[in-house]
Scaffold this motif. Structure first.
Motif, PDB file in Angstrom:
ATOM      1  N   LEU A   1       0.871  -1.173   0.000  1.00  0.00           N
ATOM      2  CA  LEU A   1       0.000   0.000   0.000  1.00  0.00           C
ATOM      3  C   LEU A   1       0.909   1.223   0.000  1.00  0.00           C
ATOM      4  N   VAL A   2       0.766   2.057  -1.018  1.00  0.00           N
ATOM      5  CA  VAL A   2       1.653   3.207  -1.162  1.00  0.00           C
ATOM      6  C   VAL A   2       0.822   4.483  -1.238  1.00  0.00           C
ATOM      7  N   GLU A   3       0.920   5.294  -0.183  1.00  0.00           N
ATOM      8  CA  GLU A   3       0.175   6.551  -0.119  1.00  0.00           C
ATOM      9  C   GLU A   3       0.936   7.667  -0.817  1.00  0.00           C
ATOM     10  N   SER A   4       0.175   8.651  -1.291  1.00  0.00           N
ATOM     11  CA  SER A   4       0.761   9.855  -1.869  1.00  0.00           C
ATOM     12  C   SER A   4      -0.230  11.004  -1.719  1.00  0.00           C
ATOM     13  N   GLY A   5       0.270  12.207  -1.932  1.00  0.00           N
ATOM     14  CA  GLY A   5      -0.605  13.371  -1.927  1.00  0.00           C
ATOM     15  C   GLY A   5      -0.524  14.251  -0.702  1.00  0.00           C
ATOM     16  N   GLY A   6       0.250  13.850   0.297  1.00  0.00           N
ATOM     17  CA  GLY A   6       0.372  14.666   1.497  1.00  0.00           C
ATOM     18  C   GLY A   6       1.257  15.882   1.275  1.00  0.00           C
TER      19      GLY A   6
ATOM     20  N   PRO B   1      -5.061  26.167   6.381  1.00  0.00           N
ATOM     21  CA  PRO B   1      -6.385  25.877   6.971  1.00  0.00           C
ATOM     22  C   PRO B   1      -7.495  26.328   6.039  1.00  0.00           C
ATOM     23  N   GLY B   2      -8.534  25.496   5.938  1.00  0.00           N
ATOM     24  CA  GLY B   2      -9.667  25.796   5.095  1.00  0.00           C
ATOM     25  C   GLY B   2      -9.544  25.292   3.669  1.00  0.00           C
ATOM     26  N   ARG B   3      -8.326  24.894   3.276  1.00  0.00           N
ATOM     27  CA  ARG B   3      -8.111  24.415   1.909  1.00  0.00           C
ATOM     28  C   ARG B   3      -8.365  22.913   1.810  1.00  0.00           C
ATOM     29  N   SER B   4      -8.171  22.372   0.612  1.00  0.00           N
ATOM     30  CA  SER B   4      -8.450  20.953   0.351  1.00  0.00           C
ATOM     31  C   SER B   4      -7.186  20.213  -0.049  1.00  0.00           C
ATOM     32  N   MET B   5      -7.266  18.885   0.106  1.00  0.00           N
ATOM     33  CA  MET B   5      -6.160  18.023  -0.292  1.00  0.00           C
ATOM     34  C   MET B   5      -6.743  16.641  -0.574  1.00  0.00           C
TER      35      MET B   5
ATOM     36  N   ASP C   1     -16.981  11.267  13.497  1.00  0.00           N
ATOM     37  CA  ASP C   1     -17.800  12.490  13.484  1.00  0.00           C
ATOM     38  C   ASP C   1     -16.999  13.734  13.115  1.00  0.00           C
ATOM     39  N   SER C   2     -15.748  13.814  13.565  1.00  0.00           N
ATOM     40  CA  SER C   2     -14.979  15.050  13.368  1.00  0.00           C
ATOM     41  C   SER C   2     -14.618  15.305  11.905  1.00  0.00           C
ATOM     42  N   VAL C   3     -14.757  14.297  11.044  1.00  0.00           N
ATOM     43  CA  VAL C   3     -14.446  14.507   9.623  1.00  0.00           C
ATOM     44  C   VAL C   3     -15.689  14.374   8.742  1.00  0.00           C
ATOM     45  N   LYS C   4     -16.790  13.959   9.326  1.00  0.00           N
ATOM     46  CA  LYS C   4     -18.017  13.762   8.559  1.00  0.00           C
ATOM     47  C   LYS C   4     -18.435  15.083   7.921  1.00  0.00           C
ATOM     48  N   GLY C   5     -18.751  15.044   6.620  1.00  0.00           N
ATOM     49  CA  GLY C   5     -19.131  16.247   5.898  1.00  0.00           C
ATOM     50  C   GLY C   5     -17.956  17.013   5.327  1.00  0.00           C
ATOM     51  N   ARG C   6     -16.737  16.688   5.770  1.00  0.00           N
ATOM     52  CA  ARG C   6     -15.536  17.360   5.253  1.00  0.00           C
ATOM     53  C   ARG C   6     -14.668  16.404   4.433  1.00  0.00           C
ATOM     54  N   PHE C   7     -14.594  15.151   4.857  1.00  0.00           N
ATOM     55  CA  PHE C   7     -13.764  14.152   4.185  1.00  0.00           C
ATOM     56  C   PHE C   7     -14.654  13.189   3.407  1.00  0.00           C
TER      57      PHE C   7
ATOM     58  N   TYR D   1      -8.826   6.507  -2.146  1.00  0.00           N
ATOM     59  CA  TYR D   1      -8.675   7.960  -2.056  1.00  0.00           C
ATOM     60  C   TYR D   1      -9.252   8.487  -0.746  1.00  0.00           C
ATOM     61  N   LEU D   2      -8.751   9.673  -0.367  1.00  0.00           N
ATOM     62  CA  LEU D   2      -9.358  10.426   0.721  1.00  0.00           C
ATOM     63  C   LEU D   2      -9.350  11.895   0.308  1.00  0.00           C
ATOM     64  N   GLN D   3     -10.523  12.414  -0.015  1.00  0.00           N
ATOM     65  CA  GLN D   3     -10.676  13.837  -0.337  1.00  0.00           C
ATOM     66  C   GLN D   3     -10.932  14.577   0.971  1.00  0.00           C
ATOM     67  N   MET D   4     -10.078  15.529   1.280  1.00  0.00           N
ATOM     68  CA  MET D   4     -10.180  16.262   2.534  1.00  0.00           C
ATOM     69  C   MET D   4     -10.441  17.736   2.235  1.00  0.00           C
TER      70      MET D   4
END
Lengths: 121, 107
Positions: free
Chosen positions: A4-9, A14-18, A62-68, A80-83
């Motif tokens: 498993l190879v992650e990328s994109g960090g 603050p307030g932006r997306s990744m 709960d802390s990421v619900k609606g954002r991630f 994927y994880l859209q943040m």
């Protein structure tokens, strides 16, 4: 061998997306639920989100619900994880994980090397 | 959220010694407990699930036990490669929560 190879960090304001990606190999990706788990610097582990094999079911803390948003492309063997609306408290190393079983069990049997997300102005 | 309290926070042991790490859940989690090992600078690895089932490839000197709210991880005949941080995790109820970790060092 499961890989498993992650990328994109990286650094984001603050307030932006990744968007994080996780390329999987060494197993039949479409057969296993997947999840993201994060670890803040020098802190413990925190489950973030889980997705079923088809992608039809997703679960979030709960802390990421609606954002991630967790998603997967089984044809590309990629998770994927859209943040969105990132906060300083989202700063952490994000790990892509594979479930132990072919149904959602949330036993995190395989882990990537992690990708660091730093939310700071 | 279910709170997972690990003890001790750190411990020091000698090679060949037997070590026990405890994990206390804030409510009954019906054996839905896993243990992970995180070696320095590495990603966590699943050692045990369902409180006492050994994951594939994990040495038999590792064992888990417990029920209800109280669980333990036992390491027999401590080896140098066992120096790690150990975490417990419950998957009984979302959000799935981890203990704060136990840092194991060699004496």
């Amino acid at each position: 061998e499961v890989q498993l190879v992650e990328s994109g960090g990286g650094l984001v304001q603050p307030g932006r997306s990744m968007k994080l990606s996780c390329a999987a190999s060494g197993f039949t990706f479409s057969s296993f639920p997947m999840a993201w788990v994060r670890q803040a610097p020098t802190k413990g582990l925190e489950w973030v989100a889980t997705i079923s094999t088809s992608g039809g079911s997703t679960y979030y803390r709960d802390s990421v619900k609606g954002r991630f948003t967790i998603s997967r492309d089984n044809a590309k063997s990629t998770l994927y994880l859209q943040m969105n609306s990132l906060r300083s408290e989202d700063t952490a190393t994000y790990y892509c994980t594979r479930d132990l079983a072919t149904r959602v069990s949330d036993w995190f049997a395989y882990w990537g090397q992690g990708t660091l997300v730093t939310v700071s102005s | 959220d279910i709170q997972m309290t690990q003890s001790p926070a750190s411990l020091s042991a000698s090679l060949g010694e037997t070590v026990t790490i405890e994990c206390l859940a804030s409510e009954d989690i019906y054996s839905n407990l896993a243990w992970y090992q995180q070696k320095p600078g590495k990603s966590p690895q699943l050692l045990i699930y369902y409180a006492n089932s050994l994951n594939d490839g994990v040495p038999s000197r590792f064992s888990g036990s417990g029920s209800g709210t109280q669980y333990s991880l036992k390491i027999n005949s401590l080896q140098s490669e066992d120096v790690s941080i150990y975490f417990c995790q419950q998957n009984y109820d979302s959000p799935y929560t981890f203990g704060a970790g136990t840092k194991l060092e060699l004496k």
